[in-house]
Enzyme design. Structure first.
Site, PDB file in Angstrom:
ATOM      1  N   THR A 218       7.097  22.057   3.346  1.00  0.00           N
ATOM      2  CA  THR A 218       6.637  22.133   4.733  1.00  0.00           C
ATOM      3  C   THR A 218       7.531  23.139   5.457  1.00  0.00           C
ATOM      4  O   THR A 218       8.750  23.176   5.259  1.00  0.00           O
ATOM      5  CB  THR A 218       6.655  20.750   5.426  1.00  0.00           C
ATOM      6  OG1 THR A 218       7.966  20.211   5.370  1.00  0.00           O
ATOM      7  CG2 THR A 218       5.686  19.790   4.765  1.00  0.00           C
ATOM      8  N   ALA A 247       9.217  12.204  12.661  1.00  0.00           N
ATOM      9  CA  ALA A 247       8.182  11.716  11.729  1.00  0.00           C
ATOM     10  C   ALA A 247       7.108  12.755  11.404  1.00  0.00           C
ATOM     11  O   ALA A 247       6.081  12.419  10.808  1.00  0.00           O
ATOM     12  CB  ALA A 247       7.524  10.415  12.211  1.00  0.00           C
ATOM     13  N   ALA A 248       7.344  14.022  11.763  1.00  0.00           N
ATOM     14  CA  ALA A 248       6.385  15.081  11.399  1.00  0.00           C
ATOM     15  C   ALA A 248       6.199  15.109   9.884  1.00  0.00           C
ATOM     16  O   ALA A 248       5.070  15.094   9.374  1.00  0.00           O
ATOM     17  CB  ALA A 248       6.885  16.432  11.897  1.00  0.00           C
ATOM     18  N   GLY A 249       7.319  15.147   9.167  1.00  0.00           N
ATOM     19  CA  GLY A 249       7.259  15.197   7.699  1.00  0.00           C
ATOM     20  C   GLY A 249       6.732  13.898   7.115  1.00  0.00           C
ATOM     21  O   GLY A 249       5.929  13.911   6.178  1.00  0.00           O
ATOM     22  N   ASP A 250       7.163  12.773   7.674  1.00  0.00           N
ATOM     23  CA  ASP A 250       6.731  11.466   7.148  1.00  0.00           C
ATOM     24  C   ASP A 250       5.221  11.307   7.263  1.00  0.00           C
ATOM     25  O   ASP A 250       4.563  10.828   6.333  1.00  0.00           O
ATOM     26  CB  ASP A 250       7.414  10.326   7.931  1.00  0.00           C
ATOM     27  CG  ASP A 250       8.926  10.380   7.826  1.00  0.00           C
ATOM     28  OD1 ASP A 250       9.438  10.876   6.799  1.00  0.00           O
ATOM     29  OD2 ASP A 250       9.603   9.936   8.767  1.00  0.00           O
TER      30      ASP A 250
HETATM   31  O1  RIB Z   1      11.926  11.052   9.631  1.00  0.00           O
HETATM   32  C1  RIB Z   1      12.176  10.443  10.861  1.00  0.00           C
HETATM   33  C2  RIB Z   1      13.052   9.232  10.677  1.00  0.00           C
HETATM   34  O2  RIB Z   1      14.317   9.651  10.229  1.00  0.00           O
HETATM   35  C3  RIB Z   1      13.306   8.454  11.938  1.00  0.00           C
HETATM   36  O3  RIB Z   1      12.333   7.487  12.197  1.00  0.00           O
HETATM   37  C4  RIB Z   1      14.696   7.882  11.710  1.00  0.00           C
HETATM   38  O4  RIB Z   1      14.703   6.507  11.510  1.00  0.00           O
HETATM   39  C5  RIB Z   1      15.259   8.640  10.520  1.00  0.00           C
HETATM   40  O5  RIB Z   1      15.353   7.879   9.431  1.00  0.00           O
END
Ligand code: RIB
Length: 303
Positions: A218, A247-250
């Site tokens: 990404t 949380a973009a990547g998540d």
């Molecule tokens: O990827 C974002 C996350 O990274 C956040 O929610 C935080 O908890 C960290 O772990």
């Protein structure tokens, strides 16, 4: 729909928005404080569940209010939390400063340290259930390696998000079916900074040479680059107003796995994942900002 086991972190995020970052010793006034459910593992589990996957989570929280709330939050999205253990340590906590849409994160992994190889070994039956095992680096590295080895023993697929990036046993990459680093993580793993087409290709091939079969890097505003069979493709991002990149990547990973599980091609899966991630960054927070399948569908109709 395939079964997805997420082995990873569960945190509570303490977020403040600021105009700029403080200097050392300086106190700044921020705004919009929020406590959100986060953790890379939990966020990815939420992204998968919200977009319609069967998800079980193997993780750990403390015997505290945050832990109880975090488990209830996961359950509210239909995630099976039977294998989230409760331990004598504080629930993982992330202190997040959001500045100009981008973020800085300081993490105390707390209870996440208890996701040990032993805890994973006791739950070996989960690897029979799962089709894909999704992991990140907010649990002990020896646990990631152990779980990757066990996933392959059970003939299942390992999806690795090497974040936050740290040194890994090179053996780990040999078990990885799909790796999804951002550009910074790809650079630290390969030594190649993917800042143009040629170096991005080099970084992708270097990750494959380590043993990762499929690679998606990404690239923030530049979108992403991915392998599809022997070729390398690229995809852009959708135009949205960025509010918070947490949380973009998540969310991208959740959307990607969901689509691949439905049998979509990599290019279609990447387009879906980009939509999930674009909606996520247009709203504040981590898990709370990740869209449902219906929201993604609406977004894609309007775009
Ligand atoms: O990827 C974002 C996350 O990274 C956040 O929610 C935080 O908890 C960290 O772990």
């Amino acid at each position: 729909m395939k079964n997805i086991l997420v082995i990873g972190s569960i945190n509570v995020d303490y977020v403040i928005h600021t105009e700029r970052l403080p200097k050392l010793g300086e106190t700044l006034t921020g705004s919009d404080f929020a406590m959100n459910f986060g953790g890379k593992g939990a966020n990815q589990a939420m992204a998968l569940a919200k977009t319609g996957c069967n998800v079980k989570m193997l993780g750990a929280v403390g015997k505290d209010l945050s832990g109880e709330l975090a488990i209830n939050n996961l359950k509210s999205f239909g995630i099976d939390t039977t294998d989230v253990i409760t331990v004598d340590a504080p629930t993982g906590a992330a202190v997040i400063t959001v500045c100009g849409g981008d973020n800085h994160i300081i993490l105390d992994i707390g209870a996440n340290a208890y996701v040990t190889p032993d805890a994973i070994a006791e739950r070996e039956a989960l690897f029979d259930w799962a089709d894909y095992v999704v992991m990140q680096y907010e649990i002990p590295m020896e646990s990631v390696l152990f779980a990757a080895r066990m996933t392959k023993k059970h003939g299942k697929k390992v999806v690795l998000n090497p974040a936050p990036v740290k040194e890994a046993d090179p053996e780990l990459f040999r078990f990885v079916d799909m790796i999804i680093p951002n550009e910074f993580e790809a650079q630290l793993i390969t030594g190649i900074s993917p800042n143009d087409e040629a170096t991005t290709k080099q970084a992708i091939r270097a990750l494959q040479a380590l043993g990762c079969e499929t690679v998606i890097i990404t690239l923030g505003k530049r979108g992403c680059a991915y392998t599809e069979g022997d070729s390398i493709g690229t995809a852009g991002i959708y135009p949205v107003k960025v509010v918070d990149t947490t949380a973009a990547g998540d969310s991208f990973i959740g959307g990607l796995c969901k689509s691949l599980c439905e049998g979509k091609s990599m290019s279609d899966a990447v387009a879906y994942a980009s939509a999930v991630s674009s909606i996520t960054v247009s709203r504040p927070g981590a898990g709370i900002s990740i869209p449902t399948a219906d929201e993604v569908e609406d977004f894609l109709k309007k775009i």
